[in-house]
Design a protein around this motif. Sequence first.
Motif, PDB file in Angstrom:
ATOM      1  N   PHE A  61      46.205  11.368  62.058  1.00  0.00           N
ATOM      2  CA  PHE A  61      46.998  10.467  62.807  1.00  0.00           C
ATOM      3  C   PHE A  61      48.567  10.685  62.196  1.00  0.00           C
ATOM      4  O   PHE A  61      48.680  11.563  61.323  1.00  0.00           O
ATOM      5  N   CYS A  62      49.467   9.951  62.965  1.00  0.00           N
ATOM      6  CA  CYS A  62      50.793   9.995  62.620  1.00  0.00           C
ATOM      7  C   CYS A  62      51.220   8.717  62.092  1.00  0.00           C
ATOM      8  O   CYS A  62      50.848   7.595  62.610  1.00  0.00           O
ATOM      9  N   VAL A  63      52.159   8.827  61.223  1.00  0.00           N
ATOM     10  CA  VAL A  63      52.961   7.685  60.677  1.00  0.00           C
ATOM     11  C   VAL A  63      54.317   7.681  61.032  1.00  0.00           C
ATOM     12  O   VAL A  63      54.980   8.608  60.883  1.00  0.00           O
ATOM     13  N   ILE A  64      54.783   6.497  61.319  1.00  0.00           N
ATOM     14  CA  ILE A  64      56.126   6.427  61.689  1.00  0.00           C
ATOM     15  C   ILE A  64      56.843   4.825  61.134  1.00  0.00           C
ATOM     16  O   ILE A  64      55.965   4.035  60.815  1.00  0.00           O
ATOM     17  N   ASN A  65      58.136   4.863  61.041  1.00  0.00           N
ATOM     18  CA  ASN A  65      58.579   3.587  60.558  1.00  0.00           C
ATOM     19  C   ASN A  65      58.719   2.924  61.977  1.00  0.00           C
ATOM     20  O   ASN A  65      59.052   3.368  63.055  1.00  0.00           O
ATOM     21  N   ALA A  66      58.877   1.425  61.940  1.00  0.00           N
ATOM     22  CA  ALA A  66      58.797   0.504  63.123  1.00  0.00           C
ATOM     23  C   ALA A  66      60.533   0.437  63.716  1.00  0.00           C
ATOM     24  O   ALA A  66      60.600   0.302  65.004  1.00  0.00           O
ATOM     25  N   ASP A  67      61.228   0.570  62.846  1.00  0.00           N
ATOM     26  CA  ASP A  67      62.746   0.209  63.160  1.00  0.00           C
ATOM     27  C   ASP A  67      63.263   1.758  63.357  1.00  0.00           C
ATOM     28  O   ASP A  67      64.767   1.668  63.374  1.00  0.00           O
ATOM     29  N   ASP A  68      62.802   3.075  63.616  1.00  0.00           N
ATOM     30  CA  ASP A  68      63.287   3.937  63.850  1.00  0.00           C
ATOM     31  C   ASP A  68      63.070   4.591  65.385  1.00  0.00           C
ATOM     32  O   ASP A  68      61.719   4.562  65.689  1.00  0.00           O
ATOM     33  N   PHE A  69      63.958   4.990  65.943  1.00  0.00           N
ATOM     34  CA  PHE A  69      63.726   5.775  67.453  1.00  0.00           C
ATOM     35  C   PHE A  69      63.933   7.160  67.207  1.00  0.00           C
ATOM     36  O   PHE A  69      64.572   7.710  66.887  1.00  0.00           O
ATOM     37  N   TYR A  70      62.835   7.638  67.790  1.00  0.00           N
ATOM     38  CA  TYR A  70      62.433   9.215  67.423  1.00  0.00           C
ATOM     39  C   TYR A  70      62.662  10.155  68.748  1.00  0.00           C
ATOM     40  O   TYR A  70      62.838  11.055  68.601  1.00  0.00           O
ATOM     41  N   GLY A  71      62.296   9.715  69.922  1.00  0.00           N
ATOM     42  CA  GLY A  71      62.230  10.417  71.241  1.00  0.00           C
ATOM     43  C   GLY A  71      61.078  10.957  71.412  1.00  0.00           C
ATOM     44  O   GLY A  71      60.158  11.399  70.672  1.00  0.00           O
ATOM     45  N   TYR A  72      60.718  11.326  72.668  1.00  0.00           N
ATOM     46  CA  TYR A  72      59.584  11.748  73.218  1.00  0.00           C
ATOM     47  C   TYR A  72      59.247  13.255  72.783  1.00  0.00           C
ATOM     48  O   TYR A  72      58.071  13.462  72.267  1.00  0.00           O
ATOM     49  N   ASP A  73      60.359  14.048  72.412  1.00  0.00           N
ATOM     50  CA  ASP A  73      59.959  15.606  72.083  1.00  0.00           C
ATOM     51  C   ASP A  73      59.155  15.377  70.730  1.00  0.00           C
ATOM     52  O   ASP A  73      58.355  16.073  70.484  1.00  0.00           O
ATOM     53  N   ALA A  74      59.588  14.463  69.801  1.00  0.00           N
ATOM     54  CA  ALA A  74      59.003  14.388  68.568  1.00  0.00           C
ATOM     55  C   ALA A  74      57.694  13.964  68.425  1.00  0.00           C
ATOM     56  O   ALA A  74      56.794  14.640  67.977  1.00  0.00           O
ATOM     57  N   PHE A  75      57.397  12.901  69.511  1.00  0.00           N
ATOM     58  CA  PHE A  75      55.780  12.523  69.670  1.00  0.00           C
ATOM     59  C   PHE A  75      54.879  13.481  70.467  1.00  0.00           C
ATOM     60  O   PHE A  75      53.811  13.767  69.888  1.00  0.00           O
ATOM     61  N   LYS A  76      55.597  14.413  71.285  1.00  0.00           N
ATOM     62  CA  LYS A  76      54.779  15.049  72.015  1.00  0.00           C
ATOM     63  C   LYS A  76      54.445  16.670  70.985  1.00  0.00           C
ATOM     64  O   LYS A  76      53.181  16.879  71.034  1.00  0.00           O
ATOM     65  N   LYS A  77      55.286  16.986  70.158  1.00  0.00           N
ATOM     66  CA  LYS A  77      55.169  17.885  69.206  1.00  0.00           C
ATOM     67  C   LYS A  77      54.139  17.604  68.335  1.00  0.00           C
ATOM     68  O   LYS A  77      53.182  18.403  67.783  1.00  0.00           O
ATOM     69  N   MET A  78      54.143  16.307  67.860  1.00  0.00           N
ATOM     70  CA  MET A  78      53.333  15.789  66.686  1.00  0.00           C
ATOM     71  C   MET A  78      51.899  15.681  67.218  1.00  0.00           C
ATOM     72  O   MET A  78      50.744  15.984  66.829  1.00  0.00           O
ATOM     73  N   ALA A  79      51.703  15.014  68.579  1.00  0.00           N
ATOM     74  CA  ALA A  79      50.449  14.997  69.195  1.00  0.00           C
ATOM     75  C   ALA A  79      49.861  16.276  69.433  1.00  0.00           C
ATOM     76  O   ALA A  79      48.465  16.432  69.217  1.00  0.00           O
ATOM     77  N   ASP A  80      50.558  17.390  69.660  1.00  0.00           N
ATOM     78  CA  ASP A  80      49.923  18.519  69.951  1.00  0.00           C
ATOM     79  C   ASP A  80      49.485  19.052  68.341  1.00  0.00           C
ATOM     80  O   ASP A  80      48.470  19.851  68.665  1.00  0.00           O
ATOM     81  N   PHE A  81      50.470  19.015  67.713  1.00  0.00           N
ATOM     82  CA  PHE A  81      49.981  19.567  66.439  1.00  0.00           C
ATOM     83  C   PHE A  81      48.644  18.762  65.828  1.00  0.00           C
ATOM     84  O   PHE A  81      47.694  19.557  65.320  1.00  0.00           O
ATOM     85  N   LEU A  82      48.394  17.358  65.769  1.00  0.00           N
ATOM     86  CA  LEU A  82      47.381  16.720  65.506  1.00  0.00           C
ATOM     87  C   LEU A  82      46.175  17.195  66.162  1.00  0.00           C
ATOM     88  O   LEU A  82      45.049  16.909  65.633  1.00  0.00           O
ATOM     89  N   SER A  83      46.244  17.405  67.343  1.00  0.00           N
ATOM     90  CA  SER A  83      45.058  17.576  68.242  1.00  0.00           C
ATOM     91  C   SER A  83      44.582  19.148  68.172  1.00  0.00           C
ATOM     92  O   SER A  83      43.556  19.503  68.377  1.00  0.00           O
ATOM     93  N   ASN A  84      45.495  20.118  67.930  1.00  0.00           N
ATOM     94  CA  ASN A  84      45.033  21.531  67.820  1.00  0.00           C
ATOM     95  C   ASN A  84      45.335  22.061  66.651  1.00  0.00           C
ATOM     96  O   ASN A  84      44.460  23.126  66.257  1.00  0.00           O
ATOM     97  N   GLU A  85      45.982  21.844  65.534  1.00  0.00           N
ATOM     98  CA  GLU A  85      46.238  22.473  64.377  1.00  0.00           C
ATOM     99  C   GLU A  85      45.818  21.657  63.102  1.00  0.00           C
ATOM    100  O   GLU A  85      45.202  22.445  61.971  1.00  0.00           O
ATOM    101  N   ALA A  86      45.938  20.415  62.975  1.00  0.00           N
ATOM    102  CA  ALA A  86      45.650  19.445  61.836  1.00  0.00           C
ATOM    103  C   ALA A  86      44.338  19.564  61.289  1.00  0.00           C
ATOM    104  O   ALA A  86      43.380  19.671  61.986  1.00  0.00           O
ATOM    105  N   ASP A  87      44.128  19.999  59.791  1.00  0.00           N
ATOM    106  CA  ASP A  87      43.124  19.839  59.135  1.00  0.00           C
ATOM    107  C   ASP A  87      43.579  19.418  57.720  1.00  0.00           C
ATOM    108  O   ASP A  87      44.722  19.151  57.432  1.00  0.00           O
TER     109      ASP A  87
END
Length: 304
Positions: A116-142
């Motif tokens: 899972f990913c943790v973010i703040n409710a009041d911060d705008f991060y942009g798509y690139d950050a979410f895409k890179k994190m989703a790829d990491f969590l799906s393929n590398e995280a343990d």
Amino acid sequence: MGKPTLVVLAAGMASRYGSLKQVDGFGPHGETIIDYSIFDAIRAGFGKVVFIIREEFEQTMRDKFDEKLKGKIEVDYAFQDFNLKKFGVDRVIERTKPWGTAHAVMSAKDKVDGPFCVINADDFYGYDAFKKMADFLSNEADDSHMSLMGFELGNTMSDYGYVSRGVCEVNEAGHMDSVTERTNIFYENDEAGNKKIVYEENGVKKELPADARVSMNFWGFTPKIFDISLAMFPDFVEANADNPKAEFFIPTIPDHMVKHGLADFRVIPTSSKWFGVTYVEDKPIVQESISKLVADGVYPAKLF
């Protein structure tokens, strides 16, 4: 492996903002900052969102998000409260301020069963950050390999007051050696009138470089983080029982894990432009930034 989960820290008291900024409108149709995060998370591949909130705000949050997210992403809620027994603390401590961001994450332990990913409710991060994190969590995280998004400090400041940032030490391999939560970072002019970034601790000011990598509470975890947090939290509470301002911050946990060889944390660079709202004076700047992104076609005028 299933789709990763997005955990949104939305229980803050917003004392510096003056109102419940979690549901305040910033987009052209009253979209919240969380709306943009969830929109990006859905197209990046996240399958569930868990809002960590104060229980008294549950209906407000449900009214704001449940219907428009129905059929788009699974939605759940966890409550950050002052019941410490569920975290192994067998005593009552009177305080008005929640126990911090790591305590908030612990509140979601029964709602998350995979990376899972943790973010703040009041911060705008942009798509690139979410895409890179989703790829990491799906393929590398343990359990021994987790991550965080690394932003440049100079790109995360407010012109209207102090901010809190997790300042990282990053090694040549791109992994975090340490992260320290600095809670009083602000701009100050030097003797020549040049703007510099400093933080104040125990009455002493120290300068920070503008290109220092900082955590904006955009972390990639596995549920292992709950075990580590639960082991550390009782000692933290005991040591800070008489300090009403003490907070159990997220960076405390990864820093402990790295220093004790329990996991490494990859610092993922992102090209996303971060902006956020800490003070009410930040609001028009955020609105202008979102309007430009809509005008440039990065986001539709109406998200949902």
